[in-house]
Design an enzyme around this catalytic site. Structure first.
Site, PDB file in Angstrom:
ATOM      1  N   TYR A   1     -12.607  -6.485  -4.908  1.00 34.47           N
ATOM      2  CA  TYR A   1     -11.575  -5.497  -5.220  1.00 34.47           C
ATOM      3  C   TYR A   1     -11.092  -5.714  -6.647  1.00 34.47           C
ATOM      4  O   TYR A   1     -11.885  -5.980  -7.530  1.00 34.47           O
ATOM      5  CB  TYR A   1     -10.450  -5.535  -4.177  1.00 34.47           C
ATOM      6  CG  TYR A   1      -9.726  -4.203  -4.149  1.00 34.47           C
ATOM      7  CD1 TYR A   1     -10.402  -3.045  -3.787  1.00 34.47           C
ATOM      8  CD2 TYR A   1      -8.413  -4.079  -4.551  1.00 34.47           C
ATOM      9  CE1 TYR A   1      -9.791  -1.805  -3.810  1.00 34.47           C
ATOM     10  CE2 TYR A   1      -7.779  -2.850  -4.579  1.00 34.47           C
ATOM     11  CZ  TYR A   1      -8.477  -1.715  -4.205  1.00 34.47           C
ATOM     12  OH  TYR A   1      -7.860  -0.492  -4.242  1.00 34.47           O
TER      13      TYR A   1
ATOM     14  N   ARG B   1      -6.902   9.398  -9.811  1.00 34.66           N
ATOM     15  CA  ARG B   1      -6.163   8.343 -10.520  1.00 34.66           C
ATOM     16  C   ARG B   1      -6.628   6.984 -10.003  1.00 34.66           C
ATOM     17  O   ARG B   1      -5.918   6.293  -9.295  1.00 34.66           O
ATOM     18  CB  ARG B   1      -4.653   8.517 -10.310  1.00 34.66           C
ATOM     19  CG  ARG B   1      -3.799   7.715 -11.267  1.00 34.66           C
ATOM     20  CD  ARG B   1      -2.411   7.523 -10.744  1.00 34.66           C
ATOM     21  NE  ARG B   1      -2.378   6.790  -9.489  1.00 34.66           N
ATOM     22  CZ  ARG B   1      -2.450   5.468  -9.393  1.00 34.66           C
ATOM     23  NH1 ARG B   1      -2.589   4.721 -10.466  1.00 34.66           N
ATOM     24  NH2 ARG B   1      -2.390   4.890  -8.207  1.00 34.66           N
TER      25      ARG B   1
ATOM     26  N   LYS C   1     -11.073  -1.097  -0.149  1.00 36.37           N
ATOM     27  CA  LYS C   1      -9.854  -1.237   0.651  1.00 36.37           C
ATOM     28  C   LYS C   1     -10.180  -1.549   2.107  1.00 36.37           C
ATOM     29  O   LYS C   1      -9.536  -2.397   2.746  1.00 36.37           O
ATOM     30  CB  LYS C   1      -9.036   0.059   0.589  1.00 36.37           C
ATOM     31  CG  LYS C   1      -8.309   0.291  -0.716  1.00 36.37           C
ATOM     32  CD  LYS C   1      -6.994  -0.463  -0.754  1.00 36.37           C
ATOM     33  CE  LYS C   1      -6.209  -0.103  -2.006  1.00 36.37           C
ATOM     34  NZ  LYS C   1      -4.916  -0.807  -2.088  1.00 36.37           N
TER      35      LYS C   1
ATOM     36  N   GLU D   1      -5.169   7.301  -1.021  1.00 36.64           N
ATOM     37  CA  GLU D   1      -5.403   6.271  -2.034  1.00 36.64           C
ATOM     38  C   GLU D   1      -5.809   6.903  -3.367  1.00 36.64           C
ATOM     39  O   GLU D   1      -6.738   7.706  -3.439  1.00 36.64           O
ATOM     40  CB  GLU D   1      -6.513   5.323  -1.562  1.00 36.64           C
ATOM     41  CG  GLU D   1      -6.700   4.108  -2.434  1.00 36.64           C
ATOM     42  CD  GLU D   1      -5.543   3.124  -2.331  1.00 36.64           C
ATOM     43  OE1 GLU D   1      -5.238   2.466  -3.341  1.00 36.64           O
ATOM     44  OE2 GLU D   1      -4.944   3.018  -1.240  1.00 36.64           O
ATOM     45  N   ASP D   2      -5.089   6.550  -4.423  1.00 36.07           N
ATOM     46  CA  ASP D   2      -5.436   6.921  -5.801  1.00 36.07           C
ATOM     47  C   ASP D   2      -5.530   8.431  -6.014  1.00 36.07           C
ATOM     48  O   ASP D   2      -6.449   8.922  -6.689  1.00 36.07           O
ATOM     49  CB  ASP D   2      -6.732   6.220  -6.224  1.00 36.07           C
ATOM     50  CG  ASP D   2      -6.503   4.737  -6.505  1.00 36.07           C
ATOM     51  OD1 ASP D   2      -5.352   4.291  -6.398  1.00 36.07           O
ATOM     52  OD2 ASP D   2      -7.474   4.025  -6.815  1.00 36.07           O
TER      53      ASP D   2
ATOM     54  N   ASP E   1      -0.721   4.303  -0.054  1.00 34.50           N
ATOM     55  CA  ASP E   1      -0.609   2.899  -0.431  1.00 34.50           C
ATOM     56  C   ASP E   1      -0.071   2.729  -1.844  1.00 34.50           C
ATOM     57  O   ASP E   1       0.668   1.782  -2.121  1.00 34.50           O
ATOM     58  CB  ASP E   1      -1.975   2.223  -0.300  1.00 34.50           C
ATOM     59  CG  ASP E   1      -1.905   0.732  -0.562  1.00 34.50           C
ATOM     60  OD1 ASP E   1      -1.039   0.074   0.033  1.00 34.50           O
ATOM     61  OD2 ASP E   1      -2.706   0.223  -1.375  1.00 34.50           O
ATOM     62  N   ASP E   2      -0.417   3.612  -2.752  1.00 36.50           N
ATOM     63  CA  ASP E   2       0.049   3.493  -4.132  1.00 36.50           C
ATOM     64  C   ASP E   2       1.559   3.658  -4.221  1.00 36.50           C
ATOM     65  O   ASP E   2       2.199   3.086  -5.103  1.00 36.50           O
ATOM     66  CB  ASP E   2      -0.636   4.536  -5.017  1.00 36.50           C
ATOM     67  CG  ASP E   2      -2.144   4.422  -4.970  1.00 36.50           C
ATOM     68  OD1 ASP E   2      -2.663   3.366  -5.331  1.00 36.50           O
ATOM     69  OD2 ASP E   2      -2.798   5.387  -4.528  1.00 36.50           O
TER      70      ASP E   2
ATOM     71  N   ASN F   1      -3.111  -2.254 -12.966  1.00 36.11           N
ATOM     72  CA  ASN F   1      -4.497  -2.671 -12.741  1.00 36.11           C
ATOM     73  C   ASN F   1      -5.434  -1.759 -13.510  1.00 36.11           C
ATOM     74  O   ASN F   1      -5.104  -0.603 -13.772  1.00 36.11           O
ATOM     75  CB  ASN F   1      -4.835  -2.583 -11.244  1.00 36.11           C
ATOM     76  CG  ASN F   1      -4.337  -3.776 -10.469  1.00 36.11           C
ATOM     77  OD1 ASN F   1      -4.481  -4.903 -10.911  1.00 36.11           O
ATOM     78  ND2 ASN F   1      -3.745  -3.525  -9.314  1.00 36.11           N
TER      79      ASN F   1
END
Length: 595
Positions: A147, A200, A218, A289-290, A312-313, A452
């Protein structure tokens, strides 16, 4: 009533028709007849052959090519004989421990992290059980490989290193048949779905379909860190196009070469996907996610109250950051409500952290308005204040009465925060001058550089310690090695969402919770902070070591499940010892005998 014939003898078995459908009854009768024949088989060889048939396992090369079943050189002599593997494997039967040794030896020979990533993905393609055994036993070494930060580089090069398809790709070409695509997945009891539209990816921006590396990574962490069986998980990429010119001009890009779907067409596309999931996998939790800022909060608000879902973000990042802050104030000796928080970045991560931190201060007795007054944001245009006419949505709740300041250094100087939190993706955003200023008006400044991957971090651990005289309480989004400063070993803590989302997912799954709530993330943050030991705090580390991640995930899961039962969201019966039962359910990557 159904009648079974065993070698000329009649045996009557009564089955209630309302307990199972006709297909299930037929399969059951076939197995019973097989079992009866097995009992009457004259030789051990006959019985073993029939056992193999009853398991429904492939034989020969087909078995070796199934990563969920393959054991490689660990197949026993008898398994090799029964399943037609003799001659297809070298004669030595290896233990799993020996296979782990071989895998690590080869992994450590690789010249760079991307090569190590490719090696681990290849191992996962060949032998999933061995892959998860290697990861779980070496989580601190391999987390940065499978990851962040390496997965970021892998996504940047995804079309060029592509070897084998993973997960489900859904594009606008699939409108009207998404449910059929989901049914192409070989496993039917899916409990966790991680979905991205690739807009993103980490701090790297729009990577389109190449962002599939994120859901895949993930879900590997769900299995390795929370013991959720890989067969219960599904990675999904919604390929709605990309605005990335480099990808649109790359002949090896794996996605649609078109501009992104927007507006009502995008919403309808996502709606069809969510409905298809509920039809095909009705017990699945969907983790967003993202997704880009333009869609992330909007989609979460649209579905959170009637679908089992979270982002999650927004929520996972908020929980892991709040846990770090709760640990940090154990070092400073004051309270959450005594802090002034200044965020560099006002996107989904920053605003999510702000919201959950406000909840934490309200638990200490502040009103919502008082708590919000302690959280300040700087976005790409400057300090978020009421006089700005360009603010919308969630930024407005953190827009305070103050003169406009054009940048982060000016905001630090004027507001004198006790904590700075970087969620901007702006490399070097915490300059030496800012760090020195933080040390000038704080005995123990909190410096959380959370962007990140490593190439986008606001400051490194070494920089944070050097420019604050070793006094910073530091946390980062990507891992950094320990730093020796004036003879003291300082262990930079990684504020990795892996401390939160696998445990939350496990707690939702074992309780059968119908929803995922913000309160669940708050109790997850409290649970994680409680796992930080005195020894951790002595090294200024605000998170427990990753080596404890499965233990932490089990405790987070128990706290989340308890809350689901308390709020009457659970659909599964509650056991007496929930914590022990959760640990007993966790997947352990060990080979099973096929005989």
């Amino acid at each position: 009533m159904y009648k079974l014939a065993f070698e000329g003898e009649d045996t009557v078995i009564r089955i209630k028709r309302d307990l199972m459908d006709q297909d299930t009854v037929t399969r059951l009768l076939d197995l019973i007849n097989l079992a009866a024949f097995l009992e009457k088989s004259r030789t051990v060889e006959d019985r073993e052959t029939i056992q193999a048939r009853m398991l429904g396992l492939p034989k020969g090369v087909a078995l070796l090519r199934d990563p969920a079943l393959n054991k490689g050189t660990a197949f026993t002599e008898k398994e090799r004989e029964i399943f037609g593997l003799q001659g297809l494997l070298p004669p030595k039967v290896h233990t799993m421990e020996e296979q782990v040794m071989r895998a690590l030896e080869n992994l450590r020979r690789k010249s760079n992290d991307l090569e190590k990533y490719l090696f681990m993905i290849s191992l996962q393609d060949r032998n999933k059980t061995l892959f998860y055994r290697v990861v779980t036993e070496n989580i601190e070494e391999l987390m940065p490989i499978i990851y962040t930060p390496t997965v970021g580089q892998a996504c940047l090069e995804y079309g060029h290193i592509f070897r084998r398809p993973r997960g489900i790709f859904i594009s606008p070409k699939d409108r009207g048949r998404m449910h059929k695509l989901l049914r192409n997945w070989p496993y039917q009891d899916i409990r966790i779905i991680v979905v991205t539209d690739g807009e993103r990816i980490l701090g790297l921006g729009d990577l389109g379909a190449d962002g599939m590396g994120i859901p895949v990574g993930k879900l590997a962490l769900y299995s390795a860190c929370a013991g959720i069986h890989p067969a219960l998980t599904l990675p999904v990429t919604l390929d709605v196009g990309t605005e990335n010119e480099a990808l649109l001009n790359d002949p090896l890009y794996i996605g649609l070469k078109q501009r992104r779907l927007r507006g009502a067409a995008y919403d309808d596309f996502v709606e069809e996907f969510m409905l298809a999931v509920q039809e095909v996998f009705p017990r699945a939790l969907v983790q967003f996610e993202d997704f880009g800022n333009i869609n992330a909060f909007r989609l979460l608000d649209r579905y959170r109250d009637h679908v089992c879902t979270f982002n999650d973000d927004i929520q996972g990042t908020a929980a892991v950051t709040l846990a770090g802050l709760l640990s940090a104030i154990k070092i400073t000796g004051n309270k959450l409500q005594d802090q002034t928080f200044l965020f560099l970045g006002a996107g989904e991560a920053g605003l999510g952290i702000g919201d959950l931190t406000v909840t934490g201060m309200m638990k200490e007795g502040l009103s919502r308005e008082e708590a919000q007054q302690r959280c300040w944001f700087v976005d790409s245009k400057g300090l978020v204040v009421k006089s700005r006419g360009d603010l919308t949505g969630r930024k407005l709740r953190f827009a305070h009465d103050h003169e406009f300041l054009p940048d982060f250094p000016a905001a630090v100087a004027a507001l004198r925060p006790t904590a700075i939190i970087g969620v901007s993706g702006l490399k070097g955003g915490f300059t030496p001058q800012i760090l020195e200023a933080m040390a000038g008006f704080n005995e123990r400044p909190m410096v959380f550089s959370l962007s990140n991957p490593t190439s986008h971090t606001e400051c490194t651990a070494e920089e944070a310690y050097r420019f604050t005289g070793g006094r910073a309480i530091y946390a980062s989004g990507s891992p950094f090695d320990p730093v020796i400063y004036e003879g003291k070993k300082l262990v930079p803590a990684q504020g990795n969402n892996v401390y939160i989302f696998p445990g939350v997912g496990l707690g939702v799954m074992v309780s059968g919770s119908q929803r995922v709530t913000d309160e669940m993330f708050f109790v997850a943050a409290q649970t994680l902070a409680a796992e930080v030991s005195t020894e951790d705090l002595e090294h200024d580390s605000v998170y427990p070591p990753l080596s404890k991640i499965r233990e932490v995930s089990a405790k987070v899961a128990a706290a989340v499940a308890e809350l689901a039962y308390a709020r009457q969201l659970a659909t599964r019966p509650k056991v007496d010892d929930l914590a022990a039962w959760i640990k007993a359910q966790m997947y352990e990557p060990k080979y099973k005998s096929y005989l």
